[in-house]
Design an enzyme around this catalytic site. Structure first.
Site, PDB file in Angstrom:
ATOM      1  N   CYS A 113       9.336   1.464  -4.742  1.00 33.35           N
ATOM      2  CA  CYS A 113       9.790   0.184  -4.302  1.00 33.35           C
ATOM      3  C   CYS A 113      10.025  -0.855  -5.192  1.00 33.35           C
ATOM      4  O   CYS A 113      10.448  -1.922  -5.221  1.00 33.35           O
ATOM      5  CB  CYS A 113       8.518  -0.393  -3.361  1.00 33.35           C
ATOM      6  SG  CYS A 113       8.168   0.950  -2.039  1.00 33.35           S
ATOM      7  N   HIS A 252       7.788  -7.870  -3.109  1.00 36.38           N
ATOM      8  CA  HIS A 252       8.090  -6.570  -2.482  1.00 36.38           C
ATOM      9  C   HIS A 252       7.506  -6.644  -0.805  1.00 36.38           C
ATOM     10  O   HIS A 252       6.032  -7.045  -1.050  1.00 36.38           O
ATOM     11  CB  HIS A 252       7.811  -5.322  -2.992  1.00 36.38           C
ATOM     12  CG  HIS A 252       7.774  -4.203  -2.363  1.00 36.38           C
ATOM     13  ND1 HIS A 252       8.899  -3.779  -1.364  1.00 36.38           N
ATOM     14  CD2 HIS A 252       7.055  -3.167  -1.987  1.00 36.38           C
ATOM     15  CE1 HIS A 252       8.783  -2.805  -0.659  1.00 36.38           C
ATOM     16  NE2 HIS A 252       7.455  -2.159  -1.107  1.00 36.38           N
ATOM     17  N   ASN A 282       8.827  -2.293   5.695  1.00 38.93           N
ATOM     18  CA  ASN A 282       9.099  -1.994   4.477  1.00 38.93           C
ATOM     19  C   ASN A 282      10.229  -1.276   4.109  1.00 38.93           C
ATOM     20  O   ASN A 282      10.514  -0.130   4.261  1.00 38.93           O
ATOM     21  CB  ASN A 282       7.887  -1.226   4.059  1.00 38.93           C
ATOM     22  CG  ASN A 282       7.892  -0.834   2.519  1.00 38.93           C
ATOM     23  OD1 ASN A 282       8.642  -1.016   1.661  1.00 38.93           O
ATOM     24  ND2 ASN A 282       6.593  -0.512   1.948  1.00 38.93           N
TER      25      ASN A 282
HETATM   26  N1  ACO Z   1      -1.932   2.276  15.013  1.00 40.39           N
HETATM   27  C1  ACO Z   1      -3.191   2.192  15.627  1.00 40.39           C
HETATM   28  N2  ACO Z   1      -4.211   2.746  14.798  1.00 40.39           N
HETATM   29  C2  ACO Z   1      -3.874   3.362  13.488  1.00 40.39           C
HETATM   30  C3  ACO Z   1      -2.588   3.064  12.886  1.00 40.39           C
HETATM   31  C4  ACO Z   1      -1.507   2.675  13.840  1.00 40.39           C
HETATM   32  N3  ACO Z   1      -0.255   2.636  13.504  1.00 40.39           N
HETATM   33  N4  ACO Z   1      -2.761   3.569  11.834  1.00 40.39           N
HETATM   34  C5  ACO Z   1      -3.934   3.802  11.411  1.00 40.39           C
HETATM   35  N5  ACO Z   1      -4.699   3.516  12.574  1.00 40.39           N
HETATM   36  C6  ACO Z   1      -6.302   3.737  12.648  1.00 40.39           C
HETATM   37  C7  ACO Z   1      -6.811   4.598  11.803  1.00 40.39           C
HETATM   38  O1  ACO Z   1      -6.742   5.832  12.361  1.00 40.39           O
HETATM   39  C8  ACO Z   1      -8.240   4.259  11.613  1.00 40.39           C
HETATM   40  O2  ACO Z   1      -8.888   4.709  12.853  1.00 40.39           O
HETATM   41  P1  ACO Z   1     -10.494   5.396  12.655  1.00 40.39           P
HETATM   42  O3  ACO Z   1     -11.149   4.186  12.150  1.00 40.39           O
HETATM   43  O4  ACO Z   1     -10.744   5.417  13.996  1.00 40.39           O
HETATM   44  O5  ACO Z   1     -10.290   6.360  11.647  1.00 40.39           O
HETATM   45  C9  ACO Z   1      -7.924   2.781  11.580  1.00 40.39           C
HETATM   46  O6  ACO Z   1      -6.828   2.274  12.193  1.00 40.39           O
HETATM   47  C10 ACO Z   1      -8.109   2.123  10.371  1.00 40.39           C
HETATM   48  O7  ACO Z   1      -7.283   2.794   9.349  1.00 40.39           O
HETATM   49  P2  ACO Z   1      -7.039   2.336   8.224  1.00 40.39           P
HETATM   50  O8  ACO Z   1      -6.226   3.194   7.281  1.00 40.39           O
HETATM   51  O9  ACO Z   1      -8.555   2.308   7.258  1.00 40.39           O
HETATM   52  O10 ACO Z   1      -6.570   1.028   8.096  1.00 40.39           O
HETATM   53  P3  ACO Z   1      -6.138  -0.067   7.068  1.00 40.39           P
HETATM   54  O11 ACO Z   1      -6.771  -1.332   7.430  1.00 40.39           O
HETATM   55  O12 ACO Z   1      -6.633   0.487   5.762  1.00 40.39           O
HETATM   56  O13 ACO Z   1      -4.517  -0.338   7.003  1.00 40.39           O
HETATM   57  C11 ACO Z   1      -2.582   0.309   6.011  1.00 40.39           C
HETATM   58  C12 ACO Z   1      -3.833   0.941   6.881  1.00 40.39           C
HETATM   59  C13 ACO Z   1      -1.870  -0.724   6.804  1.00 40.39           C
HETATM   60  C14 ACO Z   1      -1.610   1.481   5.669  1.00 40.39           C
HETATM   61  C15 ACO Z   1      -3.009  -0.154   4.795  1.00 40.39           C
HETATM   62  O14 ACO Z   1      -3.735   0.749   3.845  1.00 40.39           O
HETATM   63  C16 ACO Z   1      -1.946  -0.469   3.621  1.00 40.39           C
HETATM   64  O15 ACO Z   1      -1.409  -1.554   3.930  1.00 40.39           O
HETATM   65  N6  ACO Z   1      -1.848   0.244   2.759  1.00 40.39           N
HETATM   66  C17 ACO Z   1      -0.693  -0.053   1.700  1.00 40.39           C
HETATM   67  C18 ACO Z   1       0.752   0.415   2.260  1.00 40.39           C
HETATM   68  C19 ACO Z   1       1.455  -0.043   1.161  1.00 40.39           C
HETATM   69  O16 ACO Z   1       1.695  -1.251   1.212  1.00 40.39           O
HETATM   70  N7  ACO Z   1       2.622   1.133   1.364  1.00 40.39           N
HETATM   71  C20 ACO Z   1       3.565   0.778   0.627  1.00 40.39           C
HETATM   72  C21 ACO Z   1       3.575   0.324  -0.990  1.00 40.39           C
HETATM   73  S1  ACO Z   1       4.854   1.130  -1.916  1.00 40.39           S
HETATM   74  C22 ACO Z   1       6.020   1.249  -0.984  1.00 40.39           C
HETATM   75  O17 ACO Z   1       6.594  -0.020  -0.481  1.00 40.39           O
HETATM   76  C23 ACO Z   1       6.639   2.604  -1.010  1.00 40.39           C
END
Ligand code: ACO
Length: 325
Positions: A113, A252, A282
C-alpha cells in the site's frame, strides 16, 4: 527546477457494495465494520475489468487535465499489488499500449500500500536525474480478485480503484516534491501476503491456483500506527517543518482507527488528516491518489499548500512525502 504534481485523477468502478450488502453474504454487521474500521462501502471491479483498465481510465483523465499527450511522457510507473498478470508483463506496459504512449519506458513498483509514495519518489528522482519532462505515476488495484470471501476479518476491508498523477519538471523551485522518506521492515513479510494455495492439492482437485489475502490484523495495525507516528515525527525533524505549516496530512486509507490512534499519540487534531475510507475501503496503492483527486475536486488543495503523504503496507513497507502543491 522542481518536480510538481501537475494533475491528479481517479477511476472508481461503479459497482458499490455497502456493509449491509456484505452482511447478507457473511457473518458480519454494518456496526462491526464501521466501529472497527470506519468503512461504510467499497467499490468492486466487475469480471473482465482489469487493474490496467482502471489505471488507463485514471491516466487518460490525468493527461487531459495536464493538457499533455501520451507521447510527451518519459516514464509510466504503476504501483500495484494486484497486477493484471502475476510476475510479468508489467501492468505499466499494458497501460502504455492502451493509452498510446509508444516507446515510453514503463514498469511496475511493488511496495504494498506504500507503492504510490515509492513510485512518486522514483519518478521525481528519475525526472530530475535525466532532465525528463513528464512522468505518469499510477496507483491501481483490483483487490477484490484476491479477497478470501470466507475470511470476514479481511473480506470487509478492501476495495478496487485507481488514481493517477502527472509529474512535470518546471523551472520554479519553491513548489513540487520536496522531501521523501522510504523504508521497509522485511521481517514482517509474513504478516500480510498473498497465500499461494498448494500446487499439488490444486492439481489433485483440478482447480485453478488462486492466491488470496492473508493478514495478521493485530500486527499490521500496530505496525501501521507506529509507522504513521514515526514518519510524521521524522519528516518534521528532517525537513524542519512545523505541523502548522501543513494544510493536510493524507494517510493511506486502511483503517480510520489507525489514523485516530496516530493523531492521538502525536496530539494532532484529527481534521488535519484527510480520510475518505468510509466510501472506498482500503484500495492499497490507489488510496492516496484517490484521496488527492477527491480533495482537488472539492477545492481543498490550493497552489502552494504544503501537504504530507504517509503510507504503510505489505512488505512491510512505509513511506512519506512532502509536496508543495
Ligand atoms: N465482522 C464481525 N466480527 C468480526 C469481523 C467482521 N468482519 N472480523 C473479525 N471479527 C471478530 C473476530 O472474529 C473476533 O471475534 P472473537 O473475539 O469472538 O474472536 C473479534 O471480531 C475481534 O477481532 P479482532 O481481529 O481482534 O478485531 P480488531 O479490533 O483487531 O480489528 C482489524 C480487526 C480491523 C482487521 C484490525 O486488526 C486492523 O485494522 N488491522 C490493520 C488492518 C490494516 O490496516 N490492513 C491493511 C494495511 S496494509 C494494506 O493496506 C494492504
Amino acid at each position: 527546477m522542481s518536480i510538481v504534481v501537475r494533475s491528479i485523477s481517479a477511476y472508481i468502478p461503479p459497482l458499490r457494495i455497502t456493509n449491509e450488502e456484505l452482511a447478507m453474504r457473511m457473518d458480519t454487521t454494518d456496526e462491526w465494520i464501521r466501529s472497527h474500521t470506519g468503512i461504510g462501502a467499497r467499490h468492486i471491479a466487475p469480471d473482465g475489468l482489469q487493474t490496467s483498465d482502471m489505471a488507463v481510465e485514471a491516466a487518460k483523465s490525468a493527461l487531459d487535465k495536464a493538457n499533455i499527450g501520451p507521447q510527451e511522457l518519459d516514464y509510466i510507473i504503476v504501483a500495484t499489488a494486484t497486477p493484471d498478470y502475476l510476475g510479468f508483463p508489467a501492468t505499466a506496459c499494458i497501460v502504455q499500449d492502451k493509452i498510446g504512449a509508444y516507446g515510453v519506458a514503463a514498469f511496475d513498483v511493488t511496495a504494498g500500500c506504500t507503492g504510490f509514495i515509492y513510485a512518486l519518489n522514483i519518478a521525481s528522482s528519475m525526472l530530475e536525474a535525466s532532465h525528463g519532462r513528464n512522468a505518469l505515476v499510477i496507483g491501481a488495484e483490483g483487490l477484490s480478485r484476491f479477497v478470501n470471501w470466507e475470511d470476514r476479518s479481511t473480506a470487509v476491508l478492501f476495495g478496487d480503484g485507481a488514481g493517477a498523477a502527472v509529474l512535470s519538471r518546471i523551472d520554479e523551485s519553491a513548489r513540487g516534491c520536496l522531501s521523501f522518506i522510504l523504508g521497509a521492515e522485511g521481517g514482517g513479510a509474513k504478516d500480510l501476503f498473498l497465500v499461494q494455495p498448494e500446487r499439488t492439492k490444486a492439481f489433485e482437485r483440478q482447480e485453478p491456483i488462486v492466491p488470496f489475502i492473508y493478514m495478521d490484523g493485530k500486527k499490521v495495525y500496530d505496525f501501521a500506527v507506529k509507522s504513521i507516528t514515526v514518519l510524521i515525527q521524522r519528516l518534521l525533524h528532517k525537513a524542519a517543518y512545523k505541523l502548522e505549516d501543513f494544510a493536510w496530512i493524507v494517510p493511506h486509507q486502511a483503517n480510520a482507527r489507525i489514523v485516530q490512534a496516530a493523531a492521538k499519540r502525536l496530539s494532532i487534531p484529527l481534521d488535519k488528516f484527510y480520510v475518505n475510507i468510509e466510501e472506498y475501503a482500503n484500495t492499497s496503492s490507489a488510496s492516496i491518489p484517490i484521496a488527492l483527486t477527491e480533495m482537488s475536486e472539492k477545492g481543498l488543495l490550493k497552489t502552494n499548500d504544503l501537504i504530507m503523504l504517509v503510507g504503510f503496507g505489505a512488505g512491510l513497507t512505509y513511506g512519506a512525502a512532502v509536496i508543495r502543491w
